[in-house]
Scaffold this active site. Structure first.
Site, PDB file in Angstrom:
ATOM      1  N   HIS A  96       0.770  -1.113  -0.109  1.00  0.00           N
ATOM      2  CA  HIS A  96       0.001   0.117   0.019  1.00  0.00           C
ATOM      3  C   HIS A  96       1.043   1.201  -0.075  1.00  0.00           C
ATOM      4  CE1 HIS A  96      -3.011   2.983   1.368  1.00  0.00           C
ATOM      5  NE2 HIS A  96      -3.827   2.148   0.989  1.00  0.00           N
ATOM      6  N   GLU A 168      -4.431   2.526  -6.802  1.00  0.00           N
ATOM      7  CA  GLU A 168      -4.537   3.556  -5.798  1.00  0.00           C
ATOM      8  C   GLU A 168      -3.750   4.521  -6.321  1.00  0.00           C
ATOM      9  OE1 GLU A 168      -6.852   1.554  -2.366  1.00  0.00           O
ATOM     10  OE2 GLU A 168      -4.842   1.941  -1.895  1.00  0.00           O
ATOM     11  N   GLY A 236     -11.765   4.856   3.701  1.00  0.00           N
ATOM     12  CA  GLY A 236     -12.645   5.733   4.681  1.00  0.00           C
ATOM     13  C   GLY A 236     -14.064   5.012   4.728  1.00  0.00           C
TER      14      GLY A 236
HETATM   15  P1  13P Z   1      -9.859   6.101   0.778  1.00  0.00           P
HETATM   16  O1  13P Z   1     -11.072   5.240   0.246  1.00  0.00           O
HETATM   17  O2  13P Z   1     -10.142   6.605   2.059  1.00  0.00           O
HETATM   18  O3  13P Z   1      -9.702   7.110  -0.175  1.00  0.00           O
HETATM   19  O4  13P Z   1      -8.552   5.138   0.873  1.00  0.00           O
HETATM   20  C1  13P Z   1      -8.261   4.313  -0.394  1.00  0.00           C
HETATM   21  C2  13P Z   1      -7.213   3.417   0.276  1.00  0.00           C
HETATM   22  O5  13P Z   1      -6.090   3.650   0.430  1.00  0.00           O
HETATM   23  C3  13P Z   1      -7.590   1.797   0.270  1.00  0.00           C
HETATM   24  O6  13P Z   1      -6.719   1.031   0.402  1.00  0.00           O
END
Ligand code: 13P
Length: 254
Positions: A96, A168, A236
């Site tokens: 991540h 991401e 979130g």
């Molecule tokens: P958010 O959905 O809070 O933007 O985070 C995404 C994330 O990093 C999931 O691993």
């Protein structure tokens, strides 16, 4: 697949309540074999969540947010594959961007972890994503390709087919900003093509590529309607049962 990354939120007690609430909201969808729902609590919450999953016979995957690649040893603070499989973990998030930024994760350590997760019979959710500076420099494609080539190196074609990759964009995480679904799909398609070049067309077809970064009930179905987006890794919005369930329900129509 819809996976919830709870990050450094929830005590084990709070996690047990959250997973029960999610299960209640998703009573029908959890038994839909076309949808995989995975929750990834912090390490300290895994046992409590696992107990709920087992006692309530929930058809739900359980993931860790990281893992060390060595089997055991003098590695203070680290968690091994066997510690996770004993708690019935099925998935491990690897690489991540927050681990890369704050904990020194590199493409090389990501690759070691991906191999260790597979060797233990679990499924890695390998993350990739570019900064805003990389995107503005029009280098997203080459940057993401290099993360995939390095992170997924040395697998068998059969392992590559079982891999889950989460795209991401770093600038979209927790920011409320997202790429357009079309531009997210451009990247997820390139990820699939990279896996295809490395491991052949069947692996490219079967690898699951998720989108993550400010996924909410309001925008989830737009991402899910893209052909090369197979689900979402949610931060979130995964911390509230109703919003996580709404996203999972949007994925059911995929
Ligand atoms: P958010 O959905 O809070 O933007 O985070 C995404 C994330 O990093 C999931 O691993």
């Amino acid at each position: 697949m819809v996976a919830g990354n709870w990050k450094m939120y929830t005590t084990s007690g709070e996690g047990a309540v959250l997973v029960q609430d999610i299960a209640e909201e998703l009573e029908r969808e959890l038994d839909d074999n076309a949808l995989d729902v995975v929750v990834c609590p912090p390490f300290t919450g895994i046992k409590a969540v696992s107990t709920v999953v087992e006692l309530d016979h929930l058809n739900m995957g359980l993931g860790a947010q990281d893992m060390f690649w060595e089997a055991e040893g003098a590695f203070t603070g680290a968690i091994s594959a066997r510690m996770l499989t004993e708690l019935r973990c099925t998935h491990v998030i690897v690489g991540h961007s927050e681990r890369r930024e704050f904990f020194g994760e590199t493409d090389e350590t990501v690759n070691k972890k991906v191999h260790a997760v597979f060797a233990a019979g679990m499924t890695p959710i390998m993350c990739c994503g570019e900064t805003l500076a990389t995107r503005d420099a029009l280098e997203t494609d080459s940057f993401i390709r290099s993360q995939i080539v390095a992170g997924a190196a040395g697998l068998s074609a059969e392992q590559a087919a079982r891999l889950v990759i989460a795209y991401e964009p770093i600038w979209a995480i927790g920011s409320g900003r997202t790429p357009t679904p079309e531009s997210a799909n451009d990247v997820t398609r390139a990820i699939r093509a990279t896996i295809g070049a490395m491991y052949g067309p069947p692996a490219a077809m079967q690898v699951r590529v998720l989108y993550g970064g400010s996924v909410k009930p309001e925008n989830a179905s737009m991402f899910f309607s893209e052909p090369d987006i197979d689900g979402a890794l949610v931060g979130g919005a995964a911390l509230k049962a109703d919003s996580f369930a709404a996203i999972a329900k949007a994925a059911c129509g995929k």
